[in-house]
Design an enzyme around this catalytic site. Structure first.
Site, PDB file in Angstrom:
ATOM      1  CE  LYS A 125      -3.852  -0.009   2.579  1.00 49.58           C
ATOM      2  NZ  LYS A 125      -4.736  -0.317   3.731  1.00 49.58           N
ATOM      3  CE1 TYR A 153      11.230  -2.064   0.136  1.00 51.98           C
ATOM      4  CE2 TYR A 153      12.822  -3.312  -1.178  1.00 51.98           C
ATOM      5  CZ  TYR A 153      12.492  -2.180  -0.450  1.00 51.98           C
ATOM      6  OH  TYR A 153      13.409  -1.163  -0.303  1.00 51.98           O
TER       7      TYR A 153
HETATM    8  P1  NAD Z   1      13.416   2.546   7.587  1.00 51.59           P
HETATM    9  O1  NAD Z   1      12.522   1.408   7.919  1.00 51.59           O
HETATM   10  O2  NAD Z   1      14.452   2.943   8.580  1.00 51.59           O
HETATM   11  O3  NAD Z   1      12.578   3.843   7.250  1.00 51.59           O
HETATM   12  C1  NAD Z   1      11.326   3.814   6.626  1.00 51.59           C
HETATM   13  C2  NAD Z   1      10.434   4.808   7.337  1.00 51.59           C
HETATM   14  O4  NAD Z   1       9.163   4.864   6.672  1.00 51.59           O
HETATM   15  C3  NAD Z   1      10.153   4.436   8.786  1.00 51.59           C
HETATM   16  O5  NAD Z   1      10.382   5.543   9.635  1.00 51.59           O
HETATM   17  C4  NAD Z   1       8.684   4.012   8.784  1.00 51.59           C
HETATM   18  O6  NAD Z   1       8.050   4.231  10.026  1.00 51.59           O
HETATM   19  C5  NAD Z   1       8.143   4.881   7.657  1.00 51.59           C
HETATM   20  N1  NAD Z   1       6.907   4.364   7.049  1.00 51.59           N
HETATM   21  C6  NAD Z   1       6.666   3.117   6.557  1.00 51.59           C
HETATM   22  N2  NAD Z   1       5.419   3.030   6.071  1.00 51.59           N
HETATM   23  C7  NAD Z   1       4.845   4.261   6.245  1.00 51.59           C
HETATM   24  C8  NAD Z   1       3.569   4.810   5.938  1.00 51.59           C
HETATM   25  N3  NAD Z   1       2.617   4.075   5.359  1.00 51.59           N
HETATM   26  N4  NAD Z   1       3.338   6.106   6.240  1.00 51.59           N
HETATM   27  C9  NAD Z   1       4.284   6.871   6.836  1.00 51.59           C
HETATM   28  N5  NAD Z   1       5.507   6.407   7.150  1.00 51.59           N
HETATM   29  C10 NAD Z   1       5.786   5.118   6.858  1.00 51.59           C
HETATM   30  O7  NAD Z   1      14.103   2.188   6.193  1.00 51.59           O
HETATM   31  P2  NAD Z   1      15.237   2.956   5.362  1.00 51.59           P
HETATM   32  O8  NAD Z   1      16.380   2.056   5.210  1.00 51.59           O
HETATM   33  O9  NAD Z   1      15.460   4.312   5.920  1.00 51.59           O
HETATM   34  O10 NAD Z   1      14.527   3.083   3.938  1.00 51.59           O
HETATM   35  C11 NAD Z   1      13.904   4.276   3.520  1.00 51.59           C
HETATM   36  C12 NAD Z   1      13.495   4.173   2.063  1.00 51.59           C
HETATM   37  O11 NAD Z   1      14.627   3.913   1.244  1.00 51.59           O
HETATM   38  C13 NAD Z   1      12.477   3.064   1.788  1.00 51.59           C
HETATM   39  O12 NAD Z   1      11.544   3.538   0.831  1.00 51.59           O
HETATM   40  C14 NAD Z   1      13.314   1.969   1.190  1.00 51.59           C
HETATM   41  O13 NAD Z   1      12.577   1.148   0.322  1.00 51.59           O
HETATM   42  C15 NAD Z   1      14.388   2.751   0.454  1.00 51.59           C
HETATM   43  N6  NAD Z   1      15.625   1.977   0.285  1.00 51.59           N
HETATM   44  C16 NAD Z   1      16.498   1.798   1.329  1.00 51.59           C
HETATM   45  C17 NAD Z   1      17.651   1.049   1.137  1.00 51.59           C
HETATM   46  C18 NAD Z   1      18.680   0.876   2.225  1.00 51.59           C
HETATM   47  O14 NAD Z   1      19.689   0.211   2.005  1.00 51.59           O
HETATM   48  N7  NAD Z   1      18.511   1.441   3.405  1.00 51.59           N
HETATM   49  C19 NAD Z   1      17.893   0.440  -0.108  1.00 51.59           C
HETATM   50  C20 NAD Z   1      16.961   0.612  -1.116  1.00 51.59           C
HETATM   51  C21 NAD Z   1      15.839   1.395  -0.925  1.00 51.59           C
END
Ligand code: NAD
Ligand code: UDP
Length: 328
Positions: A95, A149
């Site tokens: 979602k 995902y």
């Molecule tokens: P994380 O889990 O630390 O952060 C994600 C944040 O999004 C969290 O604070 C969570 O509470 C919030 N969240 C999730 N669903 C939500 C919703 N419906 N409404 C509001 N907030 C919501 O993860 P991250 O590593 O910081 O990743 C952040 C983004 O970067 C993500 O979109 C992830 O797919 C992308 N990403 C990260 C990596 C990585 O290596 N860290 C790699 C590829 C992509």
């Protein structure tokens, strides 16, 4: 000030989102962080509370998103990102990538804002092209455990391009490869928090499969610089951002063991279904279009990350396992 740029950062209380809040605050923006805290933590941004140019909105972006006032930029980073997180909440993950992205694109249209969405190397699935170039369509199993995902992110890219071509919206797409650094959740199950926490607690390192699968790890400051440059560029197609220094997971475990001064004792576990066997970004586009390449090598990045883990892993005092008996 009326002419201050205003940026909405979804997922702002998460690992990457909180570093982005810091960067845009430092650049003089008015930052609006939005998060439902499903995997994030207010501790990551508590130092920003009370600052004049910072707001926090506790909200699920899969529901209608409202932000008063003008907006110049939106960074959509809300989404569970670690395999154990998205396997626990697959429907919320689908979602936020689909409905959440739709809401933010709609908001961007109304506000005439530019949107950058956080996509991922997972759109390449278990890749048959190595290193991964942006033109590669990928090898994803839509009905496997990681499908929630990977397909959410692929849909996110598709709807973002549709808003760009159909509505002329200013959009940017970043494909992020494995990134690490301070503020990763210690128990989020990703390999670096797992190995570092285990090593600091004196436990064996849980290596999945035989550890011959590869990843290439990027330090968070380098990633943030890439995001900043892409947002301000005029390039609407996807760009890989990651560090091409590829390593096997077993070698990575050995490296973490050396860094923390423990003997490498692997605890081999089954390889998760559809776990990609190799991954490494081709960053030619980032170099040519953004003049970007990573600056922090793994030795330095891991040293900085270790400092954070030493202070935050429960049961570790001054970097050592605390075996003092406790009474509760
Ligand atoms: P994380 O889990 O630390 O952060 C994600 C944040 O999004 C969290 O604070 C969570 O509470 C919030 N969240 C999730 N669903 C939500 C919703 N419906 N409404 C509001 N907030 C919501 O993860 P991250 O590593 O910081 O990743 C952040 C983004 O970067 C993500 O979109 C992830 O797919 C992308 N990403 C990260 C990596 C990585 O290596 N860290 C790699 C590829 C992509
Ligand atoms: N991995 C591992 N032990 C762990 C956690 C992960 O061997 O405790 C492996 C995992 O199977 C994968 C690699 O490390 O091959 C990276 O996993 P992570 O969850 O960090 O990220 P992703 O698979 O999304 O790249």
């Amino acid at each position: 000030m009326a002419d201050k740029k205003r940026i909405l950062i979804t997922g702002g209380a998460g690992f990457l989102g909180s570093h982005l809040c810091d960067r845009f605050m430092a650049e003089g923006y008015h930052v609006i962080a939005m998060d439902n805290l499903v995997t994030g933590d207010l501790k990551n941004i508590e130092h920003l509370f009370g600052k004049e140019n910072f707001e926090f909105h506790h909200h699920d972006v899969s529901k209608f998103v409202f932000v008063p006032g003008k907006l110049d930029y939106i960074l959509h980073f809300a989404s569970p990102a670690s395999p154990i997180d998205y396997l626990k909440i697959p429907i919320q993950t689908l979602k936020v990538g689909s409905l959440g992205t739709h809401n933010l694109l709609g908001l961007a249209r109304v506000k005439n804002a530019r949107v950058l969405i956080a996509s991922t190397s997972e759109v390449y699935g278990d890749p048959e092209v190595h290193p991964q170039v942006e033109e590669y369509y990928g090898n994803v199993n839509p009905v496997g455990p990681r499908g929630c995902y990977d397909e959410a992110k692929r849909f996110q890219e598709a709807i973002t391009m549709a808003y760009h071509t159909h509505h002329g919206l200013e959009t940017r797409i970043i494909r992020i490869f494995n990134t690490y650094g301070p503020r990763m959740r210690l128990n989020d199950g990703r390999v670096l928090p797992a190995f570092l926490s285990q090593a600091l607690r004196g436990e064996n390192l849980t290596v999945f499969g035989d550890g011959s699968q590869t990843r290439a790890f990027c330090y968070v400051d380098d990633l943030v610089e890439g995001i900043y440059r892409l947002l301000l560029s005029d390039y609407p197609l996807p760009v890989n951002i990651g560090n091409p220094d590829e390593i096997t997971i077993k070698e990575f475990g050995e490296e973490i063991a050396r860094l923390t001064g423990v003997e490498f004792k692997p605890d081999y576990r089954p390889l998760p279904t559809n776990d990609p066997m190799k991954r490494r970004p081709d960053i030619t586009k980032a170099k040519e279009i953004l003049g970007w390449e990573p600056k922090v090598d793994r030795a330095e990045g891991l040293r900085r990350t270790l400092e954070y883990f030493k202070e935050n892993v429960p049961g570790v005092v001054n970097g050592q396992v605390d075996n003092t008996p406790r009474t509760f």
